[in-house]
Design an enzyme around this catalytic site. Structure first.
Site, PDB file in Angstrom:
ATOM      1  CG  HIS A 193      -1.827 -11.144  -4.503  1.00  0.00           C
ATOM      2  ND1 HIS A 193      -1.481 -11.534  -3.026  1.00  0.00           N
ATOM      3  CD2 HIS A 193      -1.153  -9.922  -4.265  1.00  0.00           C
ATOM      4  CE1 HIS A 193      -0.804 -10.943  -2.419  1.00  0.00           C
ATOM      5  NE2 HIS A 193      -0.762  -9.938  -3.020  1.00  0.00           N
ATOM      6  CG  ASP A 224      -1.130  -4.777   0.202  1.00  0.00           C
ATOM      7  OD1 ASP A 224      -0.600  -4.370  -0.806  1.00  0.00           O
ATOM      8  OD2 ASP A 224      -0.640  -5.108   1.293  1.00  0.00           O
TER       9      ASP A 224
END
Ligand SMILES: *[C@@H]1O[C@H](CO)[C@@H](O)[C@H](O)[C@H]1NC(C)=O
Ligand SMILES: *[C@@H]1O[C@H](CO)[C@@H](O)[C@H](O)[C@H]1NC(C)=O
Length: 471
Positions: A88, A370
């Site tokens: 994102h 991540d």
């Protein structure tokens, strides 16, 4: 696991000990452009990594259009399918620094604020008309774009939206305009879209698609919901993976204890905000400090003093050391090989169906975190790659050689850099073969078997590797 995911969300990978620079080789009529790749160069790498420089790379502040190597191939190659994994975009912190005012960042989308993208207003206007039945439950309950005058925790910012509008536009120029990946009358079947259940991942995926698709028609969009940050779908149960994770957490904890400067810094900051050191550390202040840095907002002050850049540098430098040790100790690699298998397996499945001439799922998008990208990078052998910045993109391209239609090849790109020949399954390929890409078989063999062999036991499949006794 929750603890670990939390701590991972903020760690940042170091600039590698070896610098990665483009090197070109021209062979067999292949242009040097398409053969450019990154190679270690120990000479140019500064001996000490600069924590602030690393942090700014992580922010990924949108600027001029970047150069990228996506879509580079000799003329006789045809693009068959593309598989995109994104993190994102820029978001508001997930945690607050106790007893301080949180940074005042506006999460509404407005044209006269930087950073700007020409498609921003059209994006908002399109999204505000609603989505119909375009999402698997429970995604329907999420807002389609960020809209709070004071950002909520974890909310995507305007920077985050612009980062992904840019990603989408870049991929559109390459894959749609240049390589005609989708036919003019493309349909919903040709996309495969999946996101975790956070508003920031859904909104990032929508922004990327809005930049990418020639016509953003809600009737052709269907986002699936992925409950696991590992995108492991029905194959999430893997006890050995959890054991690697526990050992990795232990390693991380012991390294922290050894760092007296870090402890001292936490102590100072705790005094400034007037909470116990333990409480401050648990609030993961680096996450919030990164937001201050990425948005050029000064660090918070209290009447006892200010959190400052020196504090930031100490914590950031520790993260860099942590990443270095993580690579050496290989516990995270074990975790990653098992954690990334299901999504890689799914990806090669999709590629194999495309090689059989199926015209579905030509463009796959996984909107993730991540903690999704990082294990995939590590499992592929890209341990020198930097930790996924905001709006990072990892792309798998599948190509067909028109001169030998039975031969399919892959390219792997990370943030626009061709890392194909840095992967463990294609590392030496270009030394032995004049082919400009990596044979699909290499990737398939790796995912089906070699990634388990790399774990060092005797297992050759996912189930056995996940249930190995006596690990
Ligand atoms: C950051 O903010 C300061 C004022 O607080 C300003 O002078 C400076 O130009 C800003 N930097 C950027 C890159 O916007
Ligand atoms: C790998 O993919 C195949 C289909 O392509 C599927 O049958 C198999 O269950 C998958 N394995 C895992 C562990 O996800």
């Amino acid at each position: 696991i929750r603890y670990f995911l939390k701590s991972m969300e903020h760690s940042i990978w170091p600039s590698s000990a070896v610098h990665l620079i483009p090197v070109s080789t021209a062979k067999n009529g292949v242009s040097s452009k398409s053969r450019k790749r990154i190679m270690p160069d120990p000479v140019t790498e500064p001996p000490v990594t600069d924590p602030v420089y690393e942090a700014l790379l992580y922010c990924n502040i949108p600027s001029v259009a970047e150069r990228s190597m996506e879509g580079h191939a000799p003329h006789h190659f045809k693009l068959v399918s593309v598989h995109v994994f994104i993190r994102h975009g820029d978001r508001y912190p997930l945690y607050v620094i106790p007893k301080t005012k949180r940074p005042e960042i506006d999460c509404t989308l407005v044209a006269n604020r930087k950073p700007y993208h020409p498609k921003l207003e059209a994006f908002v206007s399109h999204m505000s008309k609603g989505s119909g039945a375009s999402f698997e439950s429970p995604l329907n309950s999420l807002p389609l774009y960020p809209n709070h005058p004071l950002c909520e925790m974890g909310e995507l910012t305007q920077t985050g939206v612009v980062q992904h509008l840019q990603n989408g536009q870049l991929l559109r120029d390459i894959y749609l305009k240049k390589h005609k990946l989708l036919p003019n009358d493309w349909s919903a079947d040709q996309l495969y879209l999946e996101t975790t259940g956070k508003s920031r991942t859904l909104q990032s995926g929508l922004a990327l698609l809005y930049g990418f698709l020639p016509d953003f028609d809600w009737k052709k969009i269907y986002f699936r919901h992925q409950p696991s940050a590992l995108f492991c779908s029905g194959s999430c149960y893997c006890p050995v993976r959890n054991q690697y994770l526990e050992k990795e957490q232990r390693r991380q904890y012991l390294l922290r204890l050894k760092n007296s400067q870090l402890e001292k810094t936490y102590g100072e900051m705790a005094k400034i905000v007037d909470v116990p050191t333990k409480q401050l550390r648990a609030a993961n202040p680096i996450d919030s400090m990164l937001c201050h840095l990425c948005h050029n907002v000064s660090f918070p002050c209290t009447r006892n003093g200010c959190v400052d850049m020196e504090h930031f540098k100490v914590i950031k430098t520790h993260q860099i050391e942590d990443e270095r040790e993580r690579r050496e100790k290989k516990l995270y690699l074990g975790y990653s090989l098992l954690g990334a298998h299901p999504i890689l397996n799914q990806t090669i499945g999709r590629m194999q169906r495309a090689t059989e001439g199926r015209k579905e799922e030509l463009f796959a998008l996984y909107s993730a975190h991540d903690v999704t990208l990082s294990p995939v990078l590590s499992a592929l052998g890209l341990s020198e790659a930097r930790f996924p910045r905001f709006a990072a993109r990892l792309i798998f391209e599948l190509w067909q050689d028109r001169e030998k239609p039975n031969e399919h090849s892959v390219r792997i790109l990370y943030n626009g850099v061709d890392v194909t020949f840095h992967t463990s399954f294609c590392q030496d390929h270009h030394k032995r073969s004049p082919k400009p890409m990596c044979p699909l078989e290499n990737l398939v063999r790796f995912v089906k078997r070699d990634m388990f062999v790399a774990l060092g036991g005797s297992s050759t499949n996912y189930y056995d590797a996940c249930h190995r006794e006596g690990f």
